[in-house]
Design an enzyme around this catalytic site. Structure first.
Site, PDB file in Angstrom:
ATOM      1  N   ARG A   1      45.318  36.474  43.539  1.00  0.00           N
ATOM      2  CA  ARG A   1      46.562  36.309  42.703  1.00  0.00           C
ATOM      3  C   ARG A   1      47.545  37.462  42.962  1.00  0.00           C
ATOM      4  NH1 ARG A   1      41.963  35.005  39.545  1.00  0.00           N
ATOM      5  NH2 ARG A   1      42.031  33.036  38.592  1.00  0.00           N
TER       6      ARG A   1
ATOM      7  N   LYS B   1      42.133  37.806  36.108  1.00  0.00           N
ATOM      8  CA  LYS B   1      42.423  37.128  34.965  1.00  0.00           C
ATOM      9  C   LYS B   1      41.587  36.709  34.047  1.00  0.00           C
ATOM     10  CE  LYS B   1      45.183  32.840  34.153  1.00  0.00           C
ATOM     11  NZ  LYS B   1      45.579  31.523  34.858  1.00  0.00           N
TER      12      LYS B   1
ATOM     13  N   TYR C   1      27.645  33.377  35.536  1.00  0.00           N
ATOM     14  CA  TYR C   1      28.019  32.872  36.996  1.00  0.00           C
ATOM     15  C   TYR C   1      27.749  33.944  38.018  1.00  0.00           C
ATOM     16  CZ  TYR C   1      31.171  30.223  40.040  1.00  0.00           C
ATOM     17  OH  TYR C   1      31.582  29.408  41.101  1.00  0.00           O
TER      18      TYR C   1
END
Length: 447
Positions: A241, A271, A383
């Site tokens: 990003r 983010k 995750y």
């Protein structure tokens, strides 16, 4: 009882005298000809006098209206003189509570919930787009048309999404002001409905490889700062990003002289909400290709002495402007066709198409992982962000090879013409000194 004619025709005398009206209102006529309204009342056992102004500025009807308002306060147990002084002080304090003052208080109060780079972006956007126009005005006196004027100026330069973000930030300042008792309403609340709509679908992006290379070549010919050119190249190679690129610190890079160079972007800069930013093991890992390392080698002589890889031109301790790369693309003729964030869409589209023809069955999920996307069926904290690293490195290399075909070596971007700030002349930077490429690996503290 007084009449307009009696007040108008009252003549001065050697000594001050009074003409009485009803309910203890009177007109005081001075030897100099002044006509002053006075009202006598009793409060807490004491006789007091209240001034209502001078005739003819304050008419008889006005004086009676002021008397009646004061009488109502007196009936409620208030001293009208004290209430008047408190109102004046409240008005003065309201004038001191400017939008900029309250906005900075709001930012200081709220910034702990944001990543440092995001907090800096927020205050800079207000300093750039809002404070110059309405920053000095009392926040309680701002109206929807005034706020809309600020947002229209942002829209006029084509920054539609920025206008929407700024409206949200202005609205958040008003929510804070309401909670503090400084304002009573949020004039920015409903303005989102009248702002220009964003383009439907994803942000503009070129997702075909050959036009994408052509665009990078055109942008790199612009007489921008070398740091901006190299930032564009690094963004294209890594598909991170734009905010993650701008906030890159040299201390985040590992093993740049070794076989497995890596960019470890801290979770705090990624983010997401506060839980995501504080997640243990939530750093985003970006395997670096030889082409990406070459960009870092080219920029090292320019910024290696400071903490930031891509600092601002004017303030070395601040990241480059959030608009720098976007403006570079616009000047190259790609306004409305490709934005800095569009490199992520380009990487996803081109690499998924490549994977369908040449890749492994699980490459799609690997590509999503490289983009820091969390599958919908996964719990964020559970995750595995380091998964598939060997394959991620292979795909990153394939992408870099495809993208870099025909592009000049990054070091060539340093010596291209640069336009002086505020001047029309062009200059060339001196050739960089070849550094000792034991890169920041030797400079990093304990992580």
């Amino acid at each position: 009882m007084l009449t307009d004619a009696k007040v108008r025709n009252a003549k001065p005398r050697p000594k001050t005298y009074k003409l009485a009206d009803t309910n203890r209102l009177c007109l005081m006529v001075t030897p100099s000809g002044g006509k002053l309204w006075r009202w006598n009342y009793e409060y807490d056992g004491k006789n007091k006098t209240m001034a209502f102004g001078a005739y003819p500025r304050v008419s008889l009807a006005d004086a009676r209206e002021k008397r009646d308002e004061a009488w109502s306060m007196l009936c409620e147990g208030q001293d009208p003189n004290v209430a008047k002084r408190l109102k004046i002080e409240a008005n003065l304090e309201a004038g001191r509570q400017t939008f900029e003052r309250v906005a900075r208080e709001w930012h200081e109060n709220a910034k702990a919930q944001w990543a440092t780079i995001h907090a800096s972006d927020i205050i800079r956007s207000l300093e750039r787009d809002v404070f110059p126009t309405i920053g000095s005005l009392p926040i309680a006196q701002l109206t929807p048309p005034l706020i809309l004027g600020v947002l229209r100026e942002i829209e006029a330069r084509g920054a539609i999404e920025t206008a929407k973000r700024v409206r949200q930030r202005i609205s958040a300042v008003f929510v804070y002001a309401i909670a503090q008792g400084i304002a009573t309403s949020d004039p920015a609340e409903k303005l989102g409905a009248v702002l220009k709509p964003l383009r439907k679908g994803r942000q503009p992006a070129i997702t075909d490889l050959v036009p994408l290379r052509r665009m990078i070549l055109a942008a790199e010919e612009d007489n921008a700062r070398p740091i901006t050119r190299l930032g564009l190249r690094m963004l294209a190679l890594t598909a991170v990003r734009p905010s993650e690129l701008r906030g890159a610190h040299w201390a985040e890079f590992e093993d740049l002289d070794g076989k497995l160079p890596l960019w470890r972007i801290p979770s705090a800069r990624m983010k997401g909400d506060l839980d995501r930013k504080e997640e243990k093991g939530g750093d985003h890992l970006v395997p670096l290709t030889p082409q990406a390392v070459a960009v870092l080698r080219a920029i090292w002589p320019l910024t290696g002495g400071g903490p930031l890889v891509f600092p601002s031109n004017r303030h070395a301790h601040r990241p480059m402007s959030e608009n720098a790369i976007g403006y570079l693309l616009n000047r190259a003729g790609y306004h409305g066709h490709h934005v800095p964030h569009g490199f992520r869409a380009a990487f996803s589209t081109i690499m998924n198409e490549w994977a369908e023809r040449h890749g492994d069955p699980h490459d799609r999920k690997v590509i999503d992982l490289m983009l820091a996307h969390v599958p919908k069926d996964k719990v964020e904290g559970a995750y595995n962000r380091a998964a598939y690293m060997p394959r991620r490195r292979e795909l990153a290399t394939i992408w870099a090879d495809l993208l870099s075909e025909g592009l000049p070596d990054p070091v060539a971007l340093v010596d291209r013409p640069v336009k002086e700030i505020g001047m029309g002349s062009r200059r060339r930077l001196p050739a960089p000194v070849e550094p000792d490429f034991r890169f920041p690996r030797q400079r990093r503290g304990a992580q």
